[in-house]
Write an enzyme that holds these catalytic residues in place. Structure first.
Site, PDB file in Angstrom:
ATOM      1  N   GLN A  72      -2.461  14.706   7.398  1.00 57.75           N
ATOM      2  CA  GLN A  72      -3.716  15.158   6.800  1.00 57.75           C
ATOM      3  C   GLN A  72      -4.816  15.123   7.855  1.00 57.75           C
ATOM      4  OE1 GLN A  72      -4.144  13.586   2.895  1.00 57.75           O
ATOM      5  NE2 GLN A  72      -6.353  13.864   2.862  1.00 57.75           N
ATOM      6  N   HIS A  83      -4.361   3.995   4.545  1.00 58.14           N
ATOM      7  CA  HIS A  83      -3.523   3.031   5.279  1.00 58.14           C
ATOM      8  C   HIS A  83      -4.206   1.674   5.457  1.00 58.14           C
ATOM      9  CE1 HIS A  83      -0.468   6.007   5.754  1.00 58.14           C
ATOM     10  NE2 HIS A  83      -1.392   6.858   6.147  1.00 58.14           N
ATOM     11  N   GLN A 112       3.984   2.375   2.973  1.00 62.20           N
ATOM     12  CA  GLN A 112       3.306   3.205   3.986  1.00 62.20           C
ATOM     13  C   GLN A 112       1.871   3.570   3.626  1.00 62.20           C
ATOM     14  OE1 GLN A 112       2.561   6.897   3.774  1.00 62.20           O
ATOM     15  NE2 GLN A 112       3.728   7.791   5.453  1.00 62.20           N
ATOM     16  N   SER A 169       1.631   9.710   8.875  1.00 60.44           N
ATOM     17  CA  SER A 169       1.238   9.500   7.485  1.00 60.44           C
ATOM     18  C   SER A 169       1.928  10.502   6.555  1.00 60.44           C
ATOM     19  CB  SER A 169      -0.287   9.569   7.380  1.00 60.44           C
ATOM     20  OG  SER A 169      -0.715   9.270   6.079  1.00 60.44           O
ATOM     21  N   LEU A 170       1.187  11.455   6.012  1.00 57.10           N
ATOM     22  CA  LEU A 170       1.758  12.505   5.175  1.00 57.10           C
ATOM     23  C   LEU A 170       2.949  13.175   5.857  1.00 57.10           C
ATOM     24  CD1 LEU A 170       1.669  14.696   2.892  1.00 57.10           C
ATOM     25  CD2 LEU A 170      -0.014  15.895   4.317  1.00 57.10           C
ATOM     26  N   ARG A 223       1.316  11.961  -4.737  1.00 54.73           N
ATOM     27  CA  ARG A 223       0.740  10.999  -3.789  1.00 54.73           C
ATOM     28  C   ARG A 223      -0.735  11.292  -3.548  1.00 54.73           C
ATOM     29  NH1 ARG A 223       0.280  10.884   2.045  1.00 54.73           N
ATOM     30  NH2 ARG A 223       0.716   8.847   2.986  1.00 54.73           N
TER      31      ARG A 223
END
Length: 308
Positions: free
Chosen positions: A10, A197, A246, A88-89, A113
């Site tokens: 992202q 995060h 995560q 991440s994503l 999510r």
């Protein structure tokens, strides 16, 4: 040659992403046209303005759809990875590439999510900031001290000299000021909608844990290096557990890239818009080859270089 795929996360989204791929390749047309979600992913990718595209719950399926299309186009040309990781994503795109999720499941999961993340940060006075030119240990100590003002944690370990902190606004501001006083070169505030995060995302983590109970997980065709451990799946771990963790844990991207290099990866392909991850790889090592694929031109150029 050992190849590592790196999937953008992202923040890399841009207007008209994937549109040229759709106009050029039948495989891209079939995949984009097969999407069934409560939002029109194809229309958002091709015609959405940046503000709409940057809404977390829109960004996530749009980015994963485009990454999956590029993955399939590379596969058709005989290019598959020995390892994969995502920022991440991007970890969901890596797991799609490895065969853990089918296309529709991956999109449904990241849509869920994104909505869960938006809910978790609603009403929070939070921010994230990239701290340049500071080592991990001193910044970790600073976050600990600044936590007297609220939650502040290191969210991303991107590459040498670039760490990202996130948390409650007052605590992040205190940590920024302390970091600059103690020798950091710059603190750059990020245009994001929440403290991703960090432990503040626990409500999203809890929702994902419940959602994963009904999700089928396939066998991995190659190792995915996970954000929260910077290693492949270990004995006793589950993919569901690592993905649940995560969303509220630090992303160890630098460590993940180093792991792949230590295991022989000498060629990286960044998949998705922009070149942020390529920049991180260059700061880690100049001794590897890096490609980036986001449109027909970069796809064909990458394939020609690798196949020569």
């Amino acid at each position: 040659m050992k190849i590592g795929f790196l999937y953008a996360g992202q923040g890399a989204q841009k207007e008209q992403m994937g549109k040229a791929l759709y106009e050029t390749y039948e495989t891209a047309q079939k995949l984009y046209d097969s999407i069934h979600l409560d939002i029109d992913v194809k229309d958002l990718c091709f015609h959405g303005d940046l503000a709409t595209l940057s809404k977390t719950s829109n960004t996530q399926p749009c980015m994963v759809a485009t990454a999956a299309v590029i993955t399939e186009l590379l596969k058709e040309r005989g290019i598959t990875p020995d390892y994969a990781a995502g920022l991440s994503l991007g970890e969901y795109s890596a797991l799609y590439a490895a065969g853990v999720f089918d296309f529709q499941t991956a999109l449904e999961l990241v849509r869920f999510r994104g909505l869960a993340m938006e809910d978790a940060v609603k009403g929070l006075d939070s921010m994230m900031s990239a701290i340049l030119g500071m080592e991990r240990e001193p910044l970790s100590a600073i976050c600990k001290e600044a936590s007297s003002e609220g939650v502040v944690e290191i969210a991303n370990y991107n590459c040498p000299g670039q760490l990202v902190i996130g948390g409650e606004k007052k605590a992040v501001e205190k940590a920024e000021a302390m970091a600059l006083e103690q020798g950091a070169k710059r603190a750059i505030r990020l245009n994001v909608s929440g403290p991703f995060h960090t432990s503040l995302l626990k409500p999203a983590s809890d929702k994902l844990r419940e959602r994963f109970q009904s999700v089928p997980f396939g066998e991995m065709r190659f190792p995915v290096i996970f954000n929260s451990t910077a290693k492949p799946l270990a004995e006793g771990e589950t993919i569901a557990e690592l993905l649940t963790r995560q969303v509220m844990s630090s992303v160890y991207l630098e460590d993940s890239i180093r792991y792949m290099m230590a295991n022989g990866v000498d060629t990286f392909i960044e998949i998705g818009p922009g070149k942020a991850l390529s920049g991180f790889v260059k700061k880690i090592s100049r001794g590897v080859t890096i490609y980036q694929v986001e449109d027909p031109e970069t796809l064909e150029k990458t394939v020609a270089s690798i196949k020569q």
